[in-house]
Write a protein that holds these residues in place. Structure first.
Motif, PDB file in Angstrom:
ATOM      1  N   HIS A  61      87.588  38.333  63.880  1.00 60.74           N
ATOM      2  CA  HIS A  61      87.781  37.747  65.208  1.00 60.74           C
ATOM      3  C   HIS A  61      87.231  36.321  65.244  1.00 60.74           C
ATOM      4  CE1 HIS A  61      86.456  37.096  69.454  1.00 60.74           C
ATOM      5  NE2 HIS A  61      87.675  37.541  69.702  1.00 60.74           N
ATOM      6  N   ARG A  62      86.056  36.120  64.704  1.00 64.92           N
ATOM      7  CA  ARG A  62      85.439  34.793  64.702  1.00 64.92           C
ATOM      8  C   ARG A  62      86.221  33.825  63.823  1.00 64.92           C
ATOM      9  NH1 ARG A  62      79.195  34.402  62.977  1.00 64.92           N
ATOM     10  NH2 ARG A  62      80.067  35.027  60.961  1.00 64.92           N
ATOM     11  N   TRP A  63      86.714  34.298  62.678  1.00 63.63           N
ATOM     12  CA  TRP A  63      87.437  33.436  61.745  1.00 63.63           C
ATOM     13  C   TRP A  63      88.799  33.030  62.294  1.00 63.63           C
ATOM     14  CZ3 TRP A  63      91.432  34.732  57.879  1.00 63.63           C
ATOM     15  CH2 TRP A  63      91.615  33.725  56.921  1.00 63.63           C
ATOM     16  N   LEU A  64      89.498  33.929  62.978  1.00 64.11           N
ATOM     17  CA  LEU A  64      90.822  33.613  63.503  1.00 64.11           C
ATOM     18  C   LEU A  64      90.777  32.503  64.548  1.00 64.11           C
ATOM     19  CD1 LEU A  64      92.462  37.144  63.826  1.00 64.11           C
ATOM     20  CD2 LEU A  64      92.976  35.375  62.130  1.00 64.11           C
ATOM     21  N   VAL A  65      89.650  32.390  65.242  1.00 60.83           N
ATOM     22  CA  VAL A  65      89.505  31.317  66.221  1.00 60.83           C
ATOM     23  C   VAL A  65      89.667  29.951  65.561  1.00 60.83           C
ATOM     24  CG1 VAL A  65      87.869  30.214  67.821  1.00 60.83           C
ATOM     25  CG2 VAL A  65      88.077  32.704  67.765  1.00 60.83           C
TER      26      VAL A  65
END
Length: 341
Positions: A61-65
């Protein structure tokens, strides 16, 4: 491309700041696909096969941002969404009453978990990936490590990019990483499990994040260089409770309990465990309440552990890993794995 069994989100925006809300929006097991500079090749990362092991999905989730652009097509599976969303969120290994999803990748694919596992298998054959990395959290606190089903230079090179230790197991439990051994269409594909550390350890999310970033950035997997100091341990054993045996975790022996393990036994997931290391207390059953299986189904407990004045100790130096302090996991799965030295 042939039709896929599970839903797919292609290059999705992340519309939710909260990872729980994002997983709720997924609603079910979902493939998330990022287009690559070279979409002729594909790499796969799976996460959340256990609903109480969230580091992989938190890191995703954090990386897709960041809106990453991988070198090849990168395909991520958020798997056991239903278990993760069972209240309280991210606390249930499996949907209550269902089988452990990561024990369902061998026939027969019975029940809802088996049907989901079969769908994952069929979709993986469609994706035809260069490699698959399956992200997990350890059931107790401890360092990250990788697990493979065979000695393979490709797997050792992969493992060395993320961890300092590789466990090569000959147990066949129906896990996803065993698929190259049982599915001819996936026999060419290296599959590796990365145990990122405990679910509450901040560094576990960092390990998971490194898997996404590095797998996205590597131009060619054949260019990876072996890590010479990778610690490789082979032929682990599973220490389990005998049927009907009770267990507790505490700082003193619990009355009427067959096995009371030390409250912080997961501290022994690091380093060497020596014969003078106290592991817990044994009740009236003594060592008869435990068993230590090898992959051939032999109980090797007497040569590995011993009782001294009602206390449990190793017989010889060994490495412990996956030692849990979770009573439910201890009952349904195992107390810990070990490799004698």
């Amino acid at each position: 491309m042939a039709a896929l069994c599970l839903p797919v989100l292609r290059d999705p925006p992340v519309d939710h700041a909260d990872v729980g809300a994002w997983v709720e929006a997924l609603g079910e097991a979902t493939w998330i696909v990022l287009s690559g500079a070279d979409d002729r090749r594909c790499r796969v990362i799976t996460t959340l096969l256990h609903g109480n092991e969230p580091s992989g999905v938190l890191a995703l989730h954090r990386w897709l941002v960041e809106r990453p652009r991988p070198r090849t097509r990168l395909v991520m599976l958020v798997a056991n969404v239903e278990a993760a969303l069972t209240p309280p969120h991210f606390t249930h290994r499996s949907v209550p009453g269902e089988r452990d999803l990561n024990r369902c990748f061998r026939p027969p694919h019975a029940g809802a978990s088996g049907a989901l596992a079969r769908a994952v298998v069929e979709d993986l054959q469609v994706w035809d990936p260069e490699c698959v990395i399956d992200l997990h959290n350890t059931s107790g606190n401890g360092p990250s490590f990788a697990v493979a089903t065979q000695r393979d230079p490709r797997l050792e090179r992969l493992a060395g990019q993320f961890c300092e230790r590789l466990i090569v197991t000959d147990f066949r439990l129906g896990s996803l990483m065993e698929l190259p051994l049982v599915e001819p269409g996936l026999a060419h594909c290296p599959m590796l499990t990365v145990e990122c550390g405990g679910a509450l350890q901040p560094e576990a999310r960092e390990v998971a994040g490194s898997v996404y970033r590095r797998l996205a950035e590597w131009p060619d997997l054949t260019d990876l260089v072996a890590t010479p100091d990778l610690d490789i341990l082979v032929h682990p054993l599973r220490v389990e409770l005998q049927p009907g045996v009770s267990i507790a975790y505490a700082r003193e022996p619990q009355p009427g309990v067959d096995v009371t393990l030390w409250a912080r036994i997961d501290e022994h997931n690091r380093g060497l465990t020596l014969p003078d290391t106290f592991l817990g207390w044994l009740g009236e059953r003594g060592l008869a309440g435990l068993r230590a299986w090898d992959a051939q189904g032999r109980d090797r407990l007497p040569e590995l552990l011993c009782e001294r004045q009602g206390r449990l100790y190793p017989r010889s130096p060994m490495r412990l890993f996956m030692a849990t302090t979770n009573v439910e996991i201890a009952r349904s799965d195992c107390l810990f794995y070990l490799v004698p030295l």
